[in-house]
Design a protein around this motif. Structure first.
Motif, PDB file in Angstrom:
ATOM      1  N   UNK A   1      32.970  38.159  39.407  1.00  0.00           N
ATOM      2  CA  UNK A   1      33.000  36.914  40.181  1.00  0.00           C
ATOM      3  C   UNK A   1      32.047  36.879  41.348  1.00  0.00           C
ATOM      4  N   UNK A   2      32.065  37.933  42.158  1.00  0.00           N
ATOM      5  CA  UNK A   2      31.244  37.953  43.369  1.00  0.00           C
ATOM      6  C   UNK A   2      29.861  38.536  43.117  1.00  0.00           C
ATOM      7  N   UNK A   3      29.805  39.600  42.307  1.00  0.00           N
ATOM      8  CA  UNK A   3      28.527  40.261  42.087  1.00  0.00           C
ATOM      9  C   UNK A   3      27.634  39.541  41.098  1.00  0.00           C
ATOM     10  N   UNK A   4      28.230  38.913  40.096  1.00  0.00           N
ATOM     11  CA  UNK A   4      27.424  38.298  39.052  1.00  0.00           C
ATOM     12  C   UNK A   4      27.582  36.804  38.898  1.00  0.00           C
TER      13      UNK A   4
ATOM     14  N   UNK B   1      36.900  45.072  38.555  1.00  0.00           N
ATOM     15  CA  UNK B   1      36.073  44.467  37.508  1.00  0.00           C
ATOM     16  C   UNK B   1      35.943  42.959  37.739  1.00  0.00           C
ATOM     17  N   UNK B   2      37.058  42.307  38.047  1.00  0.00           N
ATOM     18  CA  UNK B   2      37.052  40.864  38.286  1.00  0.00           C
ATOM     19  C   UNK B   2      36.199  40.527  39.503  1.00  0.00           C
ATOM     20  N   UNK B   3      36.308  41.354  40.543  1.00  0.00           N
ATOM     21  CA  UNK B   3      35.500  41.134  41.756  1.00  0.00           C
ATOM     22  C   UNK B   3      34.010  41.259  41.432  1.00  0.00           C
TER      23      UNK B   3
ATOM     24  N   UNK C   1      38.576  35.333  32.119  1.00  0.00           N
ATOM     25  CA  UNK C   1      38.903  35.965  30.832  1.00  0.00           C
ATOM     26  C   UNK C   1      39.495  37.358  31.036  1.00  0.00           C
ATOM     27  N   UNK C   2      38.935  38.096  31.989  1.00  0.00           N
ATOM     28  CA  UNK C   2      39.439  39.452  32.257  1.00  0.00           C
ATOM     29  C   UNK C   2      40.864  39.399  32.783  1.00  0.00           C
ATOM     30  N   UNK C   3      41.141  38.439  33.645  1.00  0.00           N
ATOM     31  CA  UNK C   3      42.509  38.264  34.150  1.00  0.00           C
ATOM     32  C   UNK C   3      43.468  37.989  32.999  1.00  0.00           C
ATOM     33  N   UNK C   4      43.119  37.035  32.140  1.00  0.00           N
ATOM     34  CA  UNK C   4      43.987  36.664  31.016  1.00  0.00           C
ATOM     35  C   UNK C   4      44.119  37.789  29.984  1.00  0.00           C
TER      36      UNK C   4
END
Length: 379
Positions: free
Chosen positions: A124-127, A119-121, A135-138
């Motif tokens: 970050x990379x796709x969008x 999801x983070x990838x 925020x997703x990490x936290x």
């Protein structure tokens, strides 16, 4: 006659009955938009297959909403991954936000670090949604999942590569409350980020703290820091660090040697860069194309045109192609020294490597041939 008529009628029977046969088979499969009317029980594998084979990814949320109203709805990580991957294909990041909120509210399955990494990838990379990635990490602990070093370091590296230097330290300092153990990879990313931001002194401070984190610097640690020092024209410090690295038993690799060769050349220390290249060969570090190119520029900067010619031949033997700029500088220098036989050899090699001489270059060569005078040219 009877046998012939029977045989002749077989193809006709197939034509008559084949559509009915296909119709009966297709009628046993649920239509993807009629999930509420489909009576048969859907296994988790069938549900995932449904999303994987969805012809229109834009209908993903519609199908998911129908699915959630069925009695056999049992979400799992594989299902959510398929849904989110589908939404990412259409750049529907608002839809991904909705799915993530649904997951948090449902609390019906456990999710792994690998799910959040994906999801983070995508964020970050796709969008390019760096803030959503952070925020997703936290937010991972609120899903009863804690990030691994891999996911944490991915976010840090994402911030460095997108030059989000103002939030890197904030994320780094959150490692403790996220349960992430700082490793050497994490520290390397911080050093690279600080150097990219021009804060080499800050990078040196992080380097000094590596033993306190119970980590050992590796060749990438030294490469990032030496590159920062070279870019800041602090060559002596770079070489001191290089010597420290060798003392600590860390073997330099091709990338590190290339950084030093380039740093020396860009700071006008031509002879040292050539010597370091020779030392590199002796240490068994196989040069990469840019290593040869840097040394070639060093030889040309030092007006060693014949040695430069020999290096281009060596490069050709290794199927490496010198830059057009190299050939331009070489021909210019050979013309100035009236070495026309060598000019001819370099010109043939240049054309053989697919470069087309420009008019200014031909003019210079002809003037050198017929008048013994040269003019400078630009391309």
């Amino acid at each position: 006659m009877i046998t012939r008529s029977i045989v002749a009628s077989i193809p006709k029977l197939r034509k008559i009955h084949q559509p009915n046969c296909y119709h009966s088979v297709s009628s046993t499969k649920p239509h993807q938009f009629n999930l509420l009317n489909h009576k048969d029980w859907l296994s988790p594998t069938e549900v995932i297959k449904l999303f994987e084979t969805l012809k229109d990814p834009n209908s993903t949320l519609t199908v998911l909403n129908q699915l959630t109203k069925r009695k056999d709805y049992k979400p799992n990580e594989a299902l959510y991954t398929s849904v989110i991957n589908n939404l990412s294909k259409t750049k529907n990041f608002d839809g991904i936000d909705q799915v993530m909120k649904r997951i948090k509210l449902e609390k019906r399955c456990r999710l792994s670090d690998g799910f959040f990494y994906n999801v983070i990838r995508i964020y970050g990379l796709g969008g390019g949604r760096i803030n959503r990635a952070i925020d997703t990490l936290f937010d991972m602990p609120s899903y009863s999942c804690w990030p691994t070093s891999k996911t944490f370091n991915f976010v840090l590296n994402l911030l460095v590569n997108t030059k989000q230097f103002d939030v890197i330290r904030e994320v780094f300092m959150a490692a403790g409350r996220l349960g992430v153990e700082i490793d050497v990879c994490c520290l390397n990313i911080m050093i690279k980020g600080l150097c990219k931001n021009g804060d080499v002194n800050g990078a040196l401070q992080v380097f000094d703290e590596i033993p306190q984190q119970k980590c050992k610097p590796n060749v990438r640690t030294f490469s990032a820091l030496i590159h920062g020092l070279c870019e800041s024209s602090r060559i002596e410090e770079a070489f001191s660090l290089f010597e420290k690295m060798e003392t600590e038993g860390v073997e330099p690799d091709t990338i590190l040697m290339n950084i030093l060769i380039s740093g020396l050349r860009k700071n006008g220390r031509i002879e040292e860069s050539i010597e370091l290249f020779d030392r590199m060969l002796l240490k068994g570090c196989e040069p990469i194309p840019s290593s040869y190119q840097e040394v070639l520029y060093a030889l040309l900067d030092n007006r060693n045109y014949v040695e430069a010619m020999n290096l281009t031949r060596k490069m050709s033997s290794k199927k490496l192609v010198p830059s057009f700029e190299s050939y331009k500088l070489m021909i210019n220098g050979l013309c100035e020294e009236s070495l026309m036989a060598d000019v001819d050899l370099v010109l043939k090699e240049m054309i053989g490597n697919g470069f087309v001489p420009k008019m200014a270059m031909w003019k210079q060569i002809l003037q050198c041939m017929f008048s013994g005078k040269t003019i400078s040219y630009s391309v």
